[in-house]
Design a protein around this motif. Sequence first.
Motif, PDB file in Angstrom:
ATOM      1  N   SER A  50       0.839  -1.194   0.000  1.00 48.83           N
ATOM      2  CA  SER A  50       0.000   0.000   0.000  1.00 48.83           C
ATOM      3  C   SER A  50       0.874   1.243   0.000  1.00 48.83           C
ATOM      4  O   SER A  50       1.688   1.430   0.911  1.00 48.83           O
ATOM      5  CB  SER A  50      -0.911   0.011   1.234  1.00 48.83           C
ATOM      6  OG  SER A  50      -1.682  -1.182   1.304  1.00 48.83           O
ATOM      7  N   PRO A  51       0.731   2.118  -1.005  1.00 46.61           N
ATOM      8  CA  PRO A  51       1.546   3.335  -1.046  1.00 46.61           C
ATOM      9  C   PRO A  51       1.196   4.278   0.087  1.00 46.61           C
ATOM     10  O   PRO A  51       0.038   4.361   0.519  1.00 46.61           O
ATOM     11  CB  PRO A  51       1.224   3.936  -2.415  1.00 46.61           C
ATOM     12  CG  PRO A  51      -0.093   3.352  -2.804  1.00 46.61           C
ATOM     13  CD  PRO A  51      -0.154   1.999  -2.168  1.00 46.61           C
ATOM     14  N   ASP A  52       2.200   5.028   0.558  1.00 50.18           N
ATOM     15  CA  ASP A  52       1.980   5.993   1.632  1.00 50.18           C
ATOM     16  C   ASP A  52       1.278   7.245   1.131  1.00 50.18           C
ATOM     17  O   ASP A  52       0.462   7.840   1.847  1.00 50.18           O
ATOM     18  CB  ASP A  52       3.322   6.392   2.266  1.00 50.18           C
ATOM     19  CG  ASP A  52       4.016   5.221   2.931  1.00 50.18           C
ATOM     20  OD1 ASP A  52       3.327   4.236   3.260  1.00 50.18           O
ATOM     21  OD2 ASP A  52       5.247   5.278   3.110  1.00 50.18           O
ATOM     22  N   ALA A  53       1.596   7.673  -0.077  1.00 52.80           N
ATOM     23  CA  ALA A  53       1.056   8.919  -0.613  1.00 52.80           C
ATOM     24  C   ALA A  53      -0.368   8.728  -1.118  1.00 52.80           C
ATOM     25  O   ALA A  53      -0.777   7.617  -1.491  1.00 52.80           O
ATOM     26  CB  ALA A  53       1.952   9.428  -1.739  1.00 52.80           C
ATOM     27  N   ALA A  54      -1.130   9.828  -1.141  1.00 57.74           N
ATOM     28  CA  ALA A  54      -2.484   9.807  -1.685  1.00 57.74           C
ATOM     29  C   ALA A  54      -2.435  10.016  -3.188  1.00 57.74           C
ATOM     30  O   ALA A  54      -1.519  10.654  -3.724  1.00 57.74           O
ATOM     31  CB  ALA A  54      -3.325  10.895  -1.027  1.00 57.74           C
ATOM     32  N   GLY A  55      -3.428   9.453  -3.882  1.00 60.26           N
ATOM     33  CA  GLY A  55      -3.554   9.679  -5.309  1.00 60.26           C
ATOM     34  C   GLY A  55      -2.654   8.831  -6.179  1.00 60.26           C
ATOM     35  O   GLY A  55      -2.558   9.085  -7.389  1.00 60.26           O
ATOM     36  N   VAL A  56      -1.973   7.833  -5.606  1.00 59.68           N
ATOM     37  CA  VAL A  56      -1.099   6.959  -6.399  1.00 59.68           C
ATOM     38  C   VAL A  56      -1.464   5.492  -6.149  1.00 59.68           C
ATOM     39  O   VAL A  56      -0.600   4.628  -6.020  1.00 59.68           O
ATOM     40  CB  VAL A  56       0.398   7.217  -6.088  1.00 59.68           C
ATOM     41  CG1 VAL A  56       0.841   8.559  -6.621  1.00 59.68           C
ATOM     42  CG2 VAL A  56       0.667   7.108  -4.587  1.00 59.68           C
ATOM     43  N   ASP A  57      -2.761   5.218  -6.105  1.00 59.87           N
ATOM     44  CA  ASP A  57      -3.212   3.849  -5.849  1.00 59.87           C
ATOM     45  C   ASP A  57      -2.739   2.879  -6.923  1.00 59.87           C
ATOM     46  O   ASP A  57      -2.699   1.663  -6.684  1.00 59.87           O
ATOM     47  CB  ASP A  57      -4.739   3.809  -5.763  1.00 59.87           C
ATOM     48  CG  ASP A  57      -5.271   4.482  -4.503  1.00 59.87           C
ATOM     49  OD1 ASP A  57      -4.466   4.702  -3.576  1.00 59.87           O
ATOM     50  OD2 ASP A  57      -6.476   4.797  -4.461  1.00 59.87           O
ATOM     51  N   HIS A  58      -2.391   3.377  -8.122  1.00 54.91           N
ATOM     52  CA  HIS A  58      -1.917   2.477  -9.187  1.00 54.91           C
ATOM     53  C   HIS A  58      -0.560   1.878  -8.844  1.00 54.91           C
ATOM     54  O   HIS A  58      -0.126   0.924  -9.495  1.00 54.91           O
ATOM     55  CB  HIS A  58      -1.848   3.214 -10.525  1.00 54.91           C
ATOM     56  CG  HIS A  58      -0.957   4.400 -10.523  1.00 54.91           C
ATOM     57  ND1 HIS A  58      -1.317   5.600  -9.945  1.00 54.91           N
ATOM     58  CD2 HIS A  58       0.295   4.591 -11.036  1.00 54.91           C
ATOM     59  CE1 HIS A  58      -0.338   6.477 -10.096  1.00 54.91           C
ATOM     60  NE2 HIS A  58       0.648   5.889 -10.751  1.00 54.91           N
ATOM     61  N   TYR A  59       0.144   2.402  -7.822  1.00 53.36           N
ATOM     62  CA  TYR A  59       1.372   1.777  -7.349  1.00 53.36           C
ATOM     63  C   TYR A  59       1.087   0.645  -6.352  1.00 53.36           C
ATOM     64  O   TYR A  59       1.944  -0.198  -6.118  1.00 53.36           O
ATOM     65  CB  TYR A  59       2.271   2.810  -6.666  1.00 53.36           C
ATOM     66  CG  TYR A  59       2.959   3.759  -7.613  1.00 53.36           C
ATOM     67  CD1 TYR A  59       3.419   3.344  -8.857  1.00 53.36           C
ATOM     68  CD2 TYR A  59       3.151   5.093  -7.265  1.00 53.36           C
ATOM     69  CE1 TYR A  59       4.045   4.223  -9.723  1.00 53.36           C
ATOM     70  CE2 TYR A  59       3.784   5.981  -8.120  1.00 53.36           C
ATOM     71  CZ  TYR A  59       4.226   5.549  -9.347  1.00 53.36           C
ATOM     72  OH  TYR A  59       4.852   6.411 -10.201  1.00 53.36           O
ATOM     73  N   GLY A  60      -0.093   0.656  -5.751  1.00 56.78           N
ATOM     74  CA  GLY A  60      -0.445  -0.383  -4.782  1.00 56.78           C
ATOM     75  C   GLY A  60      -0.799  -1.684  -5.476  1.00 56.78           C
ATOM     76  O   GLY A  60      -1.221  -1.712  -6.639  1.00 56.78           O
ATOM     77  N   GLN A  61      -0.635  -2.799  -4.761  1.00 58.05           N
ATOM     78  CA  GLN A  61      -0.894  -4.092  -5.364  1.00 58.05           C
ATOM     79  C   GLN A  61      -1.263  -5.127  -4.303  1.00 58.05           C
ATOM     80  O   GLN A  61      -0.928  -4.987  -3.124  1.00 58.05           O
ATOM     81  CB  GLN A  61       0.345  -4.589  -6.109  1.00 58.05           C
ATOM     82  CG  GLN A  61       1.580  -4.718  -5.218  1.00 58.05           C
ATOM     83  CD  GLN A  61       2.750  -5.365  -5.918  1.00 58.05           C
ATOM     84  OE1 GLN A  61       2.753  -6.581  -6.090  1.00 58.05           O
ATOM     85  NE2 GLN A  61       3.735  -4.576  -6.310  1.00 58.05           N
ATOM     86  N   GLN A  62      -1.972  -6.151  -4.745  1.00 59.38           N
ATOM     87  CA  GLN A  62      -2.199  -7.360  -3.964  1.00 59.38           C
ATOM     88  C   GLN A  62      -1.513  -8.504  -4.704  1.00 59.38           C
ATOM     89  O   GLN A  62      -1.583  -8.571  -5.933  1.00 59.38           O
ATOM     90  CB  GLN A  62      -3.686  -7.627  -3.797  1.00 59.38           C
ATOM     91  CG  GLN A  62      -4.429  -6.511  -3.076  1.00 59.38           C
ATOM     92  CD  GLN A  62      -5.899  -6.812  -2.904  1.00 59.38           C
ATOM     93  OE1 GLN A  62      -6.283  -7.925  -2.548  1.00 59.38           O
ATOM     94  NE2 GLN A  62      -6.731  -5.817  -3.160  1.00 59.38           N
TER      95      GLN A  62
END
Length: 294
Positions: free
Chosen positions: A190-202
Motif C-alpha cells: 500500500s503506497p503511503d502517498a495519496a492519489g497513487v493507488d496504481h502503485y499499490g498491489q495485492q
Amino acid sequence: QVGVYAQATLGHDTNVNSANDQSQIAIPALGGLFFVKDPSGLEQDDNFAQLEAGVRLRRSLTPAWNLLADASVNGRLHQDISALDSTALDVSAGGAWRTGPSQVVLKANAQHYLLDGDDYRQLLGGMAQYLYTPRDSSQFSAFVQLTDISYNTQPLRDARRDTLGVAWSQAVQWWRNPVVYAGLYGGQESPDAAGVDHYGQQFVGLRLGGSVQFGAKTQLNAAVSMEDRQYDAEDPIFLTTRDDTQVDLSLGLGYRLSQRVSLQPTYTFTSNDSNIVINEFTRHTLSVAVRYER
C-alpha cells in the motif's frame, strides 16, 4: 555459535534492466500516439561479477531462549552498464523460543540499497515465524512479515508491504532421498502517498523446490515459483489496471571442493507477463560461484 560465509560469482545476464525489445510504445493517455523508447530502456545483456559476505550469530541464553543476529553485504558490478551496479547492506536481530517440536522466531530487519553508488531504497520491518518440526525429516512453518519501503528519489513509491505465508519441507524416503519443499504466500503493498493507488498491489505466490544428493560432494538444486500481482487502480498513462504474472525457474549444482569451499554453477530464467507491454520481459542468467562457509 558464529557462522561466516563469503561468495564470489561471475556470470552473464541477458536482461540486466528487466526490459523488453519493444522499441515503440503506444501511449493511450495521449490518444495512442507512438513514442520511441530510449536505447537504455531496451533489453540489454551484460557480464557481471558479484561479491557477498555475511556473518550469523546465535547465542543461547537458556535451553529454550536464543538471541539471533545477522549481517551481510552484497555487491554486483557490471562490465558495461555501470548505472545498474548495486550494493545491498542487510542487518537483522531478534530471538527464538523453543518448546518441544515448536519454535517461535521474532526478528527486526533493515536493508540499505545503493544503485550506481547512490542511495536508492531503504527497507525497515519485522518478521514473526512459527516452526513445527514433528520429526527430523519434516517441518511446517508459518510467518508474517511487515516492511516499510522508502525510495530516496521516488517518494511517491514509498509503501507498506505486508506478507503472510506458510511452507512445508520434507525429506522423502525414495531414490537418493531428496528433500522437497512447497510454500504459499500472499499480501498487499500500500503506497503511503495519496492519489497513487496504481502503485499499490495485492499479490499471491507459490514456490516449489527440492535438492538431491549425488555422492558425498555433489548436490542438485531446483526451484520454481510463480507470483500474480493485481494492482489497485488504473495506470494514468496506459489507462488500464496493471496485472502481472511472473514465473522464475532455477537449476543449480553444488560441488564441494573441500569441507568449507564449494563450486556452484546456476541457471535461472524469469518471465514476467503483463497486460501493460512496457512491463513484459524475459531474462536468462548463467553464473558460477565459489562459496566459503564456516
